[in-house]
Design an enzyme around this catalytic site. Structure first.
Site, PDB file in Angstrom:
ATOM      1  CG  LEU A 410      -1.971  -1.046   1.386  1.00 34.29           C
ATOM      2  CD1 LEU A 410      -2.706  -0.891   2.714  1.00 34.29           C
ATOM      3  CD2 LEU A 410      -2.961  -0.983   0.234  1.00 34.29           C
ATOM      4  CG  ASP A 411       0.338   4.611  -2.707  1.00 35.22           C
ATOM      5  OD1 ASP A 411       1.101   3.803  -3.264  1.00 35.22           O
ATOM      6  OD2 ASP A 411      -0.473   5.328  -3.306  1.00 35.22           O
ATOM      7  CG  MET A 412       4.508   6.362   3.944  1.00 34.95           C
ATOM      8  SD  MET A 412       5.937   7.455   3.950  1.00 34.95           S
ATOM      9  CE  MET A 412       5.172   8.995   3.414  1.00 34.95           C
ATOM     10  CB  THR A 414      -2.949   4.037   1.246  1.00 36.55           C
ATOM     11  OG1 THR A 414      -2.860   4.919   0.124  1.00 36.55           O
ATOM     12  CG2 THR A 414      -4.279   3.319   1.213  1.00 36.55           C
TER      13      THR A 414
END
Length: 563
Positions: A410-412, A414
């Site tokens: 996951l994106d940092m 998110t």
């Protein structure tokens, strides 16, 4: 040449109540200083009211502006102290505006390649002349006719050879059948049959050879005639390439950037030690290096800087009117690293560990896999500057794990659900599920605006922005397919909560699909790359559905978003 008094702008408003910045802001991640915000507001008012030049920013369709030709621009303001001690600001735009490099009130380019009589324009004219000669040779009616005939001849050759090979295959089948049915013949008849069939096979192969030679002679004749007409094209193209390369190097040498210590470096030197080794296109034309170079050249003391977008967004990028943006990584980072050397600059906030003091909740665990709820602002895997991550925490949590732990990311920024492969055997199955896209993921997002439609689908191909990582672009030519389905959960007078179902898993897919003008055109609240920074990115991986890698039992996990 612009003199300093023509570009320095004193504040119209009284600024006595404002405190000056303690240090220069880190240009790649910052919150604009209040005085920079004031300077930007004054510059924006000037853009709305000035009458010295015209540029189509795409903001005034009612007055007949052609939106297809509209070009938004990045502007920069640099808060400075003048040599006389007065506080004011300098203004700049990136690239050209109104088809000019020089406009009243804006700092000039570090090197003006468009100056009348400059070596760039002179040599560009000569290179353009070579291009015209190439075009004349390649568009000559006789050459065009020969190209067309050559293409048709090659097609006819391929069809003729294809037909002959097909006939050979059918004939081979017939011969095979005759051999198989020759048992009733006498030995002498079988011998004669064998010889005849063998001779037929040899004849067909010789016919194929002769057919190839005949067609190659016809094709080669046309190719020779075409080559004779276009013999000068290849050397001309090489000459154009060599002259363009030499001009580019000469141009790079003209872009010399100062820093506060008076040290000067040109573009070639600045980019020599970078990964690409050479400056990218338009390096040095952005607002930030223009502003700092002018300040150093004329004795102004830089205090803080901010850059904002004005006008319609480019088709590929996501730029919103009046939003503030950091300096780009690809073109500006190497230049500004040199230019800010010797200055007292804010620390890079990206060096700080955003996960410090945060914990990861494990919501499911067995011997083979785990499912965790990742907090927002928490790396999935170690970064260049910060090691703390879901991977590191899981490595500490499961020291005897035989699997790689991280199966997806996951994106940092998110938050939400991630599955962890504890065992090696689990990893293979989980990887296969992600590759085959049988894992179902549902996200919840809060977007900035009121979405009128209740549901829909977004298909916008994406790729990375090579000049400004980690930003992503929408690109129909080189982008990879990216598909998202959405449905509205609820609405307020300003925001919409949506549920997002990504079919693909491109980097920043949901953020781009929400923010882009061809998507929802409403950035996710707190998106510091494609929208406006807030307390957090309001994007949460809410539901995760997969098959257990060992028992093959269907599993569903759900954690509500905190927003």
């Amino acid at each position: 040449m612009h003199s300093p008094e023509h570009c320095f702008t004193p504040f119209k408003a009284n600024i006595d109540a404002f405190a000056l910045p303690e240090r220069f802001n880190f240009p790649f991640y910052y919150e604009p200083h209040p005085l920079c915000l004031l300077a930007a507001e004054e510059l924006q008012q000037h853009l709305l009211t000035q009458a010295d030049w015209q540029h189509n920013f795409g903001l005034d369709a009612d007055q007949g502006e052609d939106s297809a030709n509209a070009i938004g621009k990045m502007f920069g303001v640099l808060l400075v102290r003048s040599p006389e001690g007065e506080i004011g600001y300098l203004s700049a735009f990136s690239g050209k505006m109104a088809d000019q490099n020089l406009l009243p009130g804006f700092v000039p380019p570090v090197f003006d390649m468009l100056t009348e009589g400059s070596f760039f324009l002179t040599e560009q004219v000569e290179i353009n002349a070579i291009t015209h000669r190439i075009e004349a040779l390649t568009t000559d009616p006789t050459a065009v006719a020969l190209k067309k005939a050559l293409k048709a001849e090659k097609h006819a050759r391929d069809e003729a050879l294809k037909t002959h090979r097909s006939n050979m295959v059918e004939a081979r089948k017939v011969r095979k059948a005759l051999r198989e049915n020759s048992a009733a013949l006498s030995q002498e008849e079988r011998h004669e049959l064998k010889q005849r069939l063998s001779q037929e096979s040899v004849i067909e192969k010789l016919q194929l050879r002769d057919l190839k030679l005949e067609w190659e002679a016809r094709v080669n004749q046309l190719q020779t005639e075409l080559d004779a007409l276009t013999a000068d094209v290849a050397p001309l193209k090489q000459e154009r390439k060599d002259r363009s390369s030499a001009l580019q190097k000469k141009l790079f040498a003209q872009y010399r950037f100062l820093n506060i210590n008076g040290e000067e470096k040109d573009l070639g030197d600045i980019f020599a030690d970078t990964t690409q080794g050479v400056p990218p296109a338009a390096a040095g034309e952005c607002a930030a290096p223009k502003l700092l170079h002018y300040a150093f050249k004329w004795g102004f003391t830089p205090l803080s800087m901010a850059e904002f977008w004005w006008g319609i967004s480019p088709k590929s990028e996501i730029r919103r009117h009046k939003n503030y943006y950091p300096a780009c990584q690809g073109k500006c980072q190497p230049i500004l690293t040199h230019m800010l050397s010797g200055m007292d600059v804010d620390e890079n906030p990206l060096q700080h560990n955003p996960a410090e003091g945060k914990s990861i909740d494990i919501i499911y665990q067995d011997d083979d896999m785990a499912v965790v709820n990742k907090p927002a602002e928490f790396l999935s895997v170690p970064g260049k500057m910060v090691e703390d991550s879901v991977y590191l925490r899981m490595k500490q949590q499961f020291p005897d794990a035989t699997g790689p732990l991280i199966v997806h990311r996951l994106d940092m920024s998110t938050s939400g659900l991630m599955v962890i492969a504890i065992s090696k055997r689990a990893n293979k199955s989980l990887q296969k599920q992600f590759i085959q896209r049988t894992v179902q993921k549902t996200y919840t997002a809060l977007i900035d605006g009121v979405l009128t439609q209740d549901s829909g689908q977004i298909n916008l191909p994406m790729r990375g922005d090579l000049d400004d990582r980690p930003r992503q672009l929408v690109c129909y030519e080189h982008g990879k397919p990216a598909e998202t389905t959405y449905e509205v959960i609820s609405r307020t007078d300003k925001h919409t909560k949506v549920r997002l179902y990504p079919k693909t898993g491109r980097t920043h897919q949901l953020r781009v699909h929400c923010a882009h003008s061809l998507g929802l055109n409403m950035p996710i609240i707190g998106d510091d790359l494609y929208g406006v920074k807030a307390n957090r990115l309001h994007l949460h991986a809410e539901t995760l559905e997969l098959t257990h890698p060992i028992t093959h039992e269907p599993m569903r996990f759900h954690v509500d978003a905190e927003f």
